[in-house]
Design an enzyme around this catalytic site. Structure first.
Site, PDB file in Angstrom:
ATOM      1  N   SER A  48      -0.030  -4.226  -3.079  1.00  0.00           N
ATOM      2  CA  SER A  48       0.825  -3.715  -2.008  1.00  0.00           C
ATOM      3  C   SER A  48       0.078  -3.543  -0.686  1.00  0.00           C
ATOM      4  O   SER A  48       0.692  -3.605   0.386  1.00  0.00           O
ATOM      5  CB  SER A  48       1.442  -2.372  -2.423  1.00  0.00           C
ATOM      6  OG  SER A  48       0.430  -1.435  -2.762  1.00  0.00           O
ATOM      7  N   GLY A  85       2.337  -3.540  -6.576  1.00  0.00           N
ATOM      8  CA  GLY A  85       2.239  -3.103  -7.955  1.00  0.00           C
ATOM      9  C   GLY A  85       1.319  -3.933  -8.818  1.00  0.00           C
ATOM     10  O   GLY A  85       1.039  -3.553  -9.959  1.00  0.00           O
ATOM     11  N   ASN A 116      -4.440  -0.683  -8.341  1.00  0.00           N
ATOM     12  CA  ASN A 116      -3.439  -0.300  -9.340  1.00  0.00           C
ATOM     13  C   ASN A 116      -4.055  -0.119 -10.725  1.00  0.00           C
ATOM     14  O   ASN A 116      -3.589   0.706 -11.517  1.00  0.00           O
ATOM     15  CB  ASN A 116      -2.310  -1.319  -9.376  1.00  0.00           C
ATOM     16  CG  ASN A 116      -1.456  -1.245  -8.120  1.00  0.00           C
ATOM     17  OD1 ASN A 116      -1.069  -0.163  -7.696  1.00  0.00           O
ATOM     18  ND2 ASN A 116      -1.194  -2.379  -7.493  1.00  0.00           N
ATOM     19  N   ASP A 197       4.146   8.392   1.528  1.00  0.00           N
ATOM     20  CA  ASP A 197       3.846   8.376   0.094  1.00  0.00           C
ATOM     21  C   ASP A 197       2.425   8.811  -0.211  1.00  0.00           C
ATOM     22  O   ASP A 197       2.053   9.004  -1.360  1.00  0.00           O
ATOM     23  CB  ASP A 197       4.135   6.996  -0.513  1.00  0.00           C
ATOM     24  CG  ASP A 197       3.274   5.874   0.063  1.00  0.00           C
ATOM     25  OD1 ASP A 197       2.284   6.159   0.771  1.00  0.00           O
ATOM     26  OD2 ASP A 197       3.587   4.709  -0.203  1.00  0.00           O
ATOM     27  N   HIS A 200      -0.169   4.402   1.075  1.00  0.00           N
ATOM     28  CA  HIS A 200      -0.211   3.145   1.814  1.00  0.00           C
ATOM     29  C   HIS A 200      -0.402   3.371   3.310  1.00  0.00           C
ATOM     30  O   HIS A 200       0.197   4.281   3.881  1.00  0.00           O
ATOM     31  CB  HIS A 200       1.080   2.350   1.582  1.00  0.00           C
ATOM     32  CG  HIS A 200       1.273   1.949   0.162  1.00  0.00           C
ATOM     33  ND1 HIS A 200       1.976   2.725  -0.738  1.00  0.00           N
ATOM     34  CD2 HIS A 200       0.836   0.866  -0.530  1.00  0.00           C
ATOM     35  CE1 HIS A 200       1.975   2.128  -1.919  1.00  0.00           C
ATOM     36  NE2 HIS A 200       1.282   1.001  -1.816  1.00  0.00           N
TER      37      HIS A 200
END
Length: 227
Positions: A48, A85, A116, A197, A200
């Site tokens: 991402s 992801g 991840n 979030d 990011h």
């Protein structure tokens, strides 16, 4: 400051990112801007952070990097090979498909994977094995490569952090790739540069990432230093 303040929350967000952005990321791969004949081709293979999660396409990493290179006189197209992801295993699984989809041998591959794996607490040995396959294949094809490192969250414990963080410089050295120590350098831990979030980078954060990585990309391409 810690890269990720809450491991459990971060893990949940990664799964949401995978669900919400997988199709969008694939569409971005298909709908990439056409490459001019004289352009250098850079392929950014990642998750991402490469895909530009939560941002308009123009503000994502690949588009900002392409504009920054062109502003410095380097005619290059940066193809977005990021899928939100993705773990190292998923990046490995789509490596050959992604290379075929470029329809040309890239002048540089940027490999940005591993975050991840870390957020899910996967074994560092697994991430290392997957990245090794990716780097070995790129070397076999004689594609110059820049490895963008990642760092583990301290709350995973000292043994995990040491083992995970050591993956990236070791493999870059083993396969003769250039190495950028930390993709989120200058951004991690700064709330003004991170989306809501907590994971990011926002557009300003991506701009800083690009500015810091740009000299490494230029050297990997064999371009002269910027004036």
């Amino acid at each position: 400051m810690p890269l990720f303040r809450r491991y459990g929350a971060g893990r949940t967000l990664v799964h949401r990112a995978a669900t919400l952005c997988f199709v969008g990321s694939l569409l971005a791969l298909v709908a990439a801007a056409p490459v001019r004949a004289a352009d250098r081709l850079i392929w950014a293979l990642g998750d991402s952070l490469t895909a530009g999660y939560g941002l308009p396409p123009a503000d994502g990493f690949t588009n900002q990097l392409e504009r920054a290179l062109r502003a410095q006189g380097v005619a290059a197209h940066v193809a977005n090979g990021g899928v939100s992801g993705d773990t190292t295993a998923q990046g490995r699984a789509r490596l050959l498909w992604g290379l075929r989809g470029l329809h040309a041998k890239p002048d540089l591959a940027i490999v940005e994977l591993g975050a991840n794996d870390m957020l899910r607490g996967l074994p560092p040995t697994q991430a290392r094995a997957n990245l090794e396959v990716i780097l070995a294949e790129l070397k076999r094809r004689r594609i110059p490569t820049l490895v963008a490192g990642m760092r583990a969250s301290p709350n995973l414990g000292v043994p995990y952090v040491r083992q995970f963080d050591a993956i990236f410089p070791a493999l870059a050295a083993k396969y003769g790739a250039r190495f950028y120590p930390f993709f989120l350098d200058g951004v991690a831990g700064n709330r003004a540069l991170i989306q809501s979030d907590g994971l990011h980078p926002n557009a300003r954060g991506v701009r800083i990432i690009v500015q810091r990585m740009l000299p490494h990309v230029r050297r990997a391409l064999g371009a002269p230093p910027a004036r």
